[in-house]
Design a protein around this motif. Structure first.
Motif, short mmCIF file in Angstrom:
data_model
loop_
_atom_site.label_atom_id
_atom_site.label_comp_id
_atom_site.label_asym_id
_atom_site.label_seq_id
_atom_site.Cartn_x
_atom_site.Cartn_y
_atom_site.Cartn_z
N TRP A 112 -6.07 8.17 1.06
CA TRP A 112 -5.17 7.41 0.20
C TRP A 112 -5.79 7.20 -1.18
CZ3 TRP A 112 -3.13 2.59 3.39
CH2 TRP A 112 -2.63 3.03 4.62
N GLY A 113 -7.05 6.76 -1.17
CA GLY A 113 -7.71 6.50 -2.44
C GLY A 113 -7.86 7.75 -3.28
N PHE A 141 1.61 6.30 -1.04
CA PHE A 141 0.32 5.78 -0.60
C PHE A 141 0.04 4.40 -1.20
CE2 PHE A 141 -0.65 10.25 0.53
CZ PHE A 141 -0.99 10.01 1.86
N ALA A 142 0.50 4.14 -2.41
CA ALA A 142 0.36 2.80 -2.98
C ALA A 142 1.11 1.79 -2.13
CB ALA A 142 0.87 2.78 -4.42
N ALA A 143 2.27 2.16 -1.66
CA ALA A 143 3.03 1.27 -0.79
C ALA A 143 2.29 1.03 0.52
CB ALA A 143 4.42 1.85 -0.52
N ALA A 165 -14.29 -0.38 0.66
CA ALA A 165 -14.69 -0.51 -0.74
C ALA A 165 -14.50 0.79 -1.51
CB ALA A 165 -16.14 -0.98 -0.83
N PHE A 166 -14.92 1.91 -0.94
CA PHE A 166 -14.84 3.17 -1.68
C PHE A 166 -13.40 3.52 -2.01
CE2 PHE A 166 -14.49 7.81 -1.94
CZ PHE A 166 -15.37 8.06 -2.97
N ALA A 167 -12.51 3.41 -1.05
CA ALA A 167 -11.11 3.74 -1.31
C ALA A 167 -10.52 2.84 -2.38
CB ALA A 167 -10.30 3.64 -0.01
N LEU A 168 -10.91 1.56 -2.37
CA LEU A 168 -10.31 0.63 -3.32
C LEU A 168 -10.84 0.82 -4.74
CD1 LEU A 168 -9.86 -2.69 -1.34
CD2 LEU A 168 -8.27 -0.79 -1.68
N ILE A 169 -12.01 1.40 -4.90
CA ILE A 169 -12.47 1.74 -6.24
C ILE A 169 -11.45 2.67 -6.90
CG2 ILE A 169 -14.25 2.97 -7.57
CD1 ILE A 169 -16.25 2.02 -5.35
N HIS A 170 -11.03 3.69 -6.18
CA HIS A 170 -10.04 4.64 -6.72
C HIS A 170 -8.67 3.99 -6.84
CE1 HIS A 170 -12.82 7.92 -6.64
NE2 HIS A 170 -12.97 7.89 -5.34
N ALA A 171 -8.28 3.23 -5.82
CA ALA A 171 -6.94 2.64 -5.83
C ALA A 171 -6.78 1.63 -6.95
CB ALA A 171 -6.66 1.98 -4.48
#
Length: 324
Positions: A112-113, A141-143, A165-171
């Motif tokens: 996702w990220g 994916f944002a949804a 944490a890693f995915a949310l850096i990109h998101a």
């Protein structure tokens, strides 16, 4: 630093396997015989590079390289492939896969990220139609992030694909340009999960890590906290060059690069290099942090193409370390 010769090397490594269909590892729950299909049928765009998420961030890699080095030899071929693959009907096929039953955990949250990171990169080329074509998949994916994060009571503190944490850096980076409501969700959840963390004493790496759970958390909070980050970092890593964090400063050793999971440790070295460089200016002795990053880069860069188990993804993390 990333120079033209290195950019061309990375592009050469990755471009050829974006459409390499075999071997391929599916992330799929079968609900019945009708679900059996070739990867290229299930995923009209992301059916190369061994698995879905590696294909996504392989695309991120080559599109970033083509943007940064538009005169490199491979740039025209990369853009031609994007014109053929990043089109509405193929994106619709990727979105349709998400509508199948039992796909809620598909690529969560790593893929996702990276999909949002790819869309963010494509949006830096408003002269081309690629970002507009991919936007429905990015929104899907944002949804999923927006629905999932409030239900996640505890972050996944992992060094692998399930790292929160890693995915949310990109998101978060994507959301700041494209989705203000998602920014609020990510920032609120990140503060709740990580805001009170103090005196990290990491036990890293685990044997198959490709991310540093400790350092990725710090990079995420750097993006979330803004002016409050220095105080948080001082409490989280009070002695960044002391004994408790020695394991974060020593490059990992890979014993078998033909074993896909053991080869993760080359990725860990690259991911740590990225994190140490991101954090350097907010740490005491920034030069020391950059020297640690350099040592990790030197441990991994010679091995990007030793085996396809690393070749299909490692150059992405090298590029992240050299350009972020």
């Amino acid at each position: 630093m990333l120079d033209a010769a290195t950019a061309e090397r990375f592009a050469t490594l990755t471009f050829g396997h974006l459409t390499r269909e075999w071997p391929y590892k599916l992330d799929q729950v079968l609900n019945g015989p009708a679900d059996l299909a070739l990867p290229a049928t299930l995923h009209p765009i992301f059916h190369g590079s061994f698995d879905w998420h590696s294909c996504v961030h392989g695309w991120w890699q080559v599109m970033r390289l083509a943007r940064l080095f538009p005169t490199m030899d491979q740039a025209a071929a990369i853009e031609a492939l994007a014109d053929r693959m990043l089109v509405p009907n193929r994106v619709a096929g990727e979105v349709a896969y998400l509508d199948r039953p039992m796909t809620g955990g598909f690529e969560r949250p790593y893929g996702w990220g990276w999909l949002l990171a790819l869309h963010d990169e494509l949006a830096l080329r408003p002269d081309r139609p690629w970002a507009a074509a991919l936007e429905p998949l990015a929104r899907a994916f944002a949804a999923r992030f927006a629905a999932y994060l409030p239900k996640l009571l505890y972050p996944v503190r992992s060094g692998k694909h399930d790292s929160t944490a890693f995915a949310l850096i990109h998101a978060l980076r994507w959301a700041r340009t494209h989705d203000a409501a998602l920014v609020g969700v990510i920032e609120e959840r990140s503060r709740l999960w990580f805001g009170a963390d103090r005196a990290a004493h990491p036990w890293e790496p685990s044997g198959e890590d490709f991310l540093s759970a400790t350092l990725c958390e710090a990079v995420l909070m750097q993006d979330v906290l803004g002016a409050d980050f220095l105080a948080w970092l001082g409490a989280f890593l009070p002695h960044p060059y002391g004994a408790p964090t020695a394991c974060l400063r020593t490059p990992a050793v890979v014993t078998d690069r033909s074993d896909g999971r053991l080869a993760h440790l080359d990725g860990l070295n690259l991911a740590r290099a990225w994190c140490w460089q991101r954090l350097a200016d907010d740490l005491p002795e920034p030069t020391s942090a950059r020297l640690i990053a350099h040592a990790h880069l030197q441990a991994a860069l010679p091995h990007l193409a030793d085996d396809y188990m690393g070749e299909h993804w490692l150059a992405t993390f090298a590029l992240l370390a050299l350009t972020d």
